[in-house]
Structures are given as C-alpha cells and as structure tokens.
Design a protein around this motif. Structure first.
Motif: not given
Lengths: 198, 247
Positions: B194, B197-200, B225, B230-231, B242-245
């Motif tokens: 993260l 990248r912004r999301r993965f 989480r 993360i969200k 999907s995972v993003w900060k």
C-alpha cells in the motif's frame, strides 16, 4: 535346676497343636479337607489328631469344647461357662426369633431351596418380612431361581447348622416323626368334640 | 347371662394388625391392608379364647354371634385363598369342585402341620442350645496363592532389566514447527504494497501461495482492517477483494 514343661513331640501331637491353632483363629467351622490343606497333612492323620483334641477339649474337662458342627469342626465355649459368656456377648442371630421366622426357617430347612411364593403358599401368610429377617440374621441365603427369571429360592446356611448345633442337614429329624400320625390328630379332635358335647 | 360376645369388638393382636376385628375388616375392604399378611388362624384363636373366657350358659344370641363370626372368617379365607392362588397363577379355586377343593385344603393343612412341627422342633432345639456360645465373625479372606517361579538365571534377569533401564530415545519434535509463515510477515507485506500503490487486489497478491499461506494472508488482511489501516471492498461474494489504504 530349673524345671521345664516339655510338650509331647510326636507327629500326631504336633499336628494336633497345629489344628488347635487353626481352629482358634477360624470364625466358622472348618471341614477336615480345609484343615488338612492348611496343615499340609493327610485327611486321615487330621482325623486322628482331631480325635486327640476331642478328648482334651470336652465338656467337664476344659472351658473350650471341640464339636463337630455344620459339616466341620469348631471350638466353642463349654456349657458350664454359658452364664459368663452371656454377660460378655450378645447373640443377635438367635435373639427374638419369632414364630413366623421359625416356621419359615423350618420350611427352608426341610423343603429348601424354596421360593417366597412357595413359603407363602404353605404358611398361608405372605413371607416377605420373615424371609428378609432370616437373611439378615444369616440363617438363610439365596440359592438360584425358579427357572430363568423366576422367583429367588432360599436355603439354610452353615450358620443355621451352627446355631442349632447340627453336624449337618441330615441331623434334622424327619417331619413324619415330628408331626406324628394324622390319625392321632383326628382322635384328639374327636375327643375334644366329645368333651364339649358332654 | 355371661360376658357378652361381639364379633366386631373382638380385640386382635396379630403380626400385621392390632385392634378390633371390625377395623381389620374395614382396612381389608378398603385394600389398605393386604390379606396375605393376615394370619386368619390367629383371628380364630382369639375368638375361641374369648369363647373360653365366657361364663354362663350359651344363649341363642351368642350362637348367632358365633354364626356371624364363622361367616366372616369363611369370607376372609375365601378372599385370601383367591389372592394367594391368583398371585401364583397355579390354581383357579373356581375351577375346583367342592371335593377337590376340600382335598386340596386338607393336603395343605397337612403340609402346614408338618412344617409347624418342624418349627416347634427348631424352637425347642434353640432353647436346648441356648448355652452354646461360639465365635462368630466374617470369614477373613484367604491369603493369595503363592506363585511359584521357574528357576531363574541371574545374568538373563540382569540383561532383561538393563533393557528396561536403558534411556529411552528422545521424542521427535519434527512435527511441531510451523509449516506456514507468521501473520506479521503478511502484515508487513500488505503495508509495503500500500505504500507503493493506492490499492491492490488481494487475490492477485496471494496468487501462487499455498492454501494455508493464503489463509494466513487473509487473517493479516482482517487484522489490518480491524486496526483501521485499510478498507476492503468486494462487489459480490467470491469476487476478488480490493484493498486500499484508509484515509
């Protein structure tokens, strides 16, 4: 010179002393076979030694009496010491044996093994409490059932023979001898009837 | 006129019951007292004793009382016989004709008389033997039988003992180590991802790992989480995650 008491030391005397020891620790009459096994001696020699002991331990000669009872041999107190013994120990087996108990005991002794329904049939009264009382005293015990799942049968115990001073069940007198002739009873009844009618 | 007789007031002192005859009958009829428990012969004896104690001439009224007593006792006996026979299922009294019933009764009376004589003998014997005292107690247990051993060779016994006394091999712990990476390893891995990248997509990130490693990775995801780092997003069940900060 110091005087010493010497015990007679022939083999029979030695065996007699061993039997004496066995009989004194036994809480029940011991059969000749049991004595022979414990003393590691032959049954014949045991009987000879018992004869020797019976001469020593008899009424009037000793406070202990050797008696043949309940299919074996046992030591008991001499009758002359009975009063003293009675002051020392209680006898719960013999005490307060009711008429119902005696009749039930007679049925079991003479006709056993018998079941409660058979006893009730003969006495014409339910036998449950009498049987339970005799079991508790140790005078009778269970002895199988009337067929598979049938009523429990009862027979007398060696304690019964010991209490009543019987060498074995064969010493019970025949009921025919005891009850006498039925004719005699009829005559007595007729005599009573005649007296009443007079 | 002598002492009055009254059946119903007859005092009884039986094994199973004590009181007036009238009460006994009531209890039996209400089935509060089992008839098999009652010794009918004793009732008869009590009545006869009462008759014996009676003084003076026999009046017709007293004869009537005797008749009443006979009827009551006969009824009691019949009831009792039915109960006793019925319990055993041996014999149905109603099936017997009067002669057979009389014969049966006579045989039973004769048998009882013999038993009674036996009981009397036992009673006398007990009295005669009342001065016999003997030891009574529970039979002690016999000593256990001696097990005889065959002759032994001391050298062979020592060898056998040596085998038993030898240090056992150390137990293997080879199955104990973890066979999967710790959760912390994935925590760091996802945080690093993260940062780059912004999301993965989770599925792509764990692609190629073993099933157990994927499970540990998922636990790490849940841990992040939970910590609010993360969200997560998933369009539908079983779709890629999907995972993003978190902001």
């Amino acid at each position: 010179m110091q005087r010493q008491l010497y015990l007679v030391d022939n083999p029979v005397d030695r065996l007699a002393r061993t039997l004496e020891a066995l009989l004194v620790i036994a809480p029940r009459p011991l059969a000749v076979e049991e004595l022979a096994q414990a003393a590691a001696a032959g049954a014949e020699r045991v009987e000879t030694a018992l004869g020797l002991l019976a001469g020593r331990y008899r009424e009037g000669r000793s406070g202990i009496v050797l008696e043949r009872v309940a299919g074996g041999y046992a030591l008991r107190a001499a009758r002359e010491a009975a009063e003293a013994c009675a002051r020392l120990v209680e006898r719960p087996v013999q005490r307060g044996l009711s008429q119902a108990g005696l009749e039930t005991l007679a049925i079991v002794a003479y006709l056993g093994p018998v079941s409660r329904p058979e006893i009730a049939r003969i006495r014409g009264v339910a036998a449950d409490s009498a049987v339970a009382g005799l079991c508790e005293r140790g005078l009778i015990q269970e002895s199988g059932r009337d067929g598979e799942g049938g009523a429990i049968r009862y027979r007398t115990t060696p304690l019964f023979e010991q209490v009543f001073g019987l060498a074995g069940p064969e010493e019970l007198p025949s009921l025919d001898d005891l009850a006498g002739d039925g004719e005699e009873l009829r005559e007595r009844l007729e005599a009573v009837a005649a007296r009443r009618g007079a | 006129m002598g002492q009055a007789l009254a059946v119903r007031d007859l005092d009884l002192d039986l094994d199973a019951f004590e009181g007036p005859f009238d009460l006994l009958l009531t209890l039996i009829l209400k089935e509060e007292l089992g008839l098999p428990e009652v010794d009918v012969a004793e009732i008869v004896i009590a009545f006869v004793e009462r008759l014996e104690r009676r003084e003076g001439a026999f009046t017709p009224a007293q004869l009537e009382v005797c008749g009443e007593f006979l009827v009551l006792v006969a009824a009691l006996l019949e009831l009792k016989a039915r109960e006793l026979f019925h319990e055993e299922g041996e014999l149905d009294v109603e099936e017997l004709d009067p002669d057979e019933a009389a014969l049966e009764l006579a045989e039973r009376l004769a048998e009882y008389r013999r038993v009674k004589a036996g009981a009397l003998w036992l009673e006398e014997r007990l009295t005669a033997e009342s001065d016999r005292f003997f030891r009574l107690g529970p039979a002690p247990a016999a000593p256990p039988p001696v097990r005889r051993l065959a002759p032994q060779d001391p050298a062979r016994l020592a060898a056998a003992l040596r085998v038993l006394a030898a240090e056992p091999p150390a137990p293997s712990l080879s199955h104990m180590p973890l066979r999967y990476p710790p959760v912390t390893q994935f925590l760091e891995r996802f945080r690093a991802a993260l940062r780059r990248r912004r999301r993965f997509v989770f599925d792509e990130e764990v692609d190629g790992l073993s099933r157990i490693e994927q499970a540990v990775a998922f636990l790490a995801l849940l841990e992040l989480r939970k910590a609010g780092e993360i969200k997560l997003g998933q369009p539908a069940p079983f779709e890629p995650i999907s995972v993003w900060k978190a902001a």
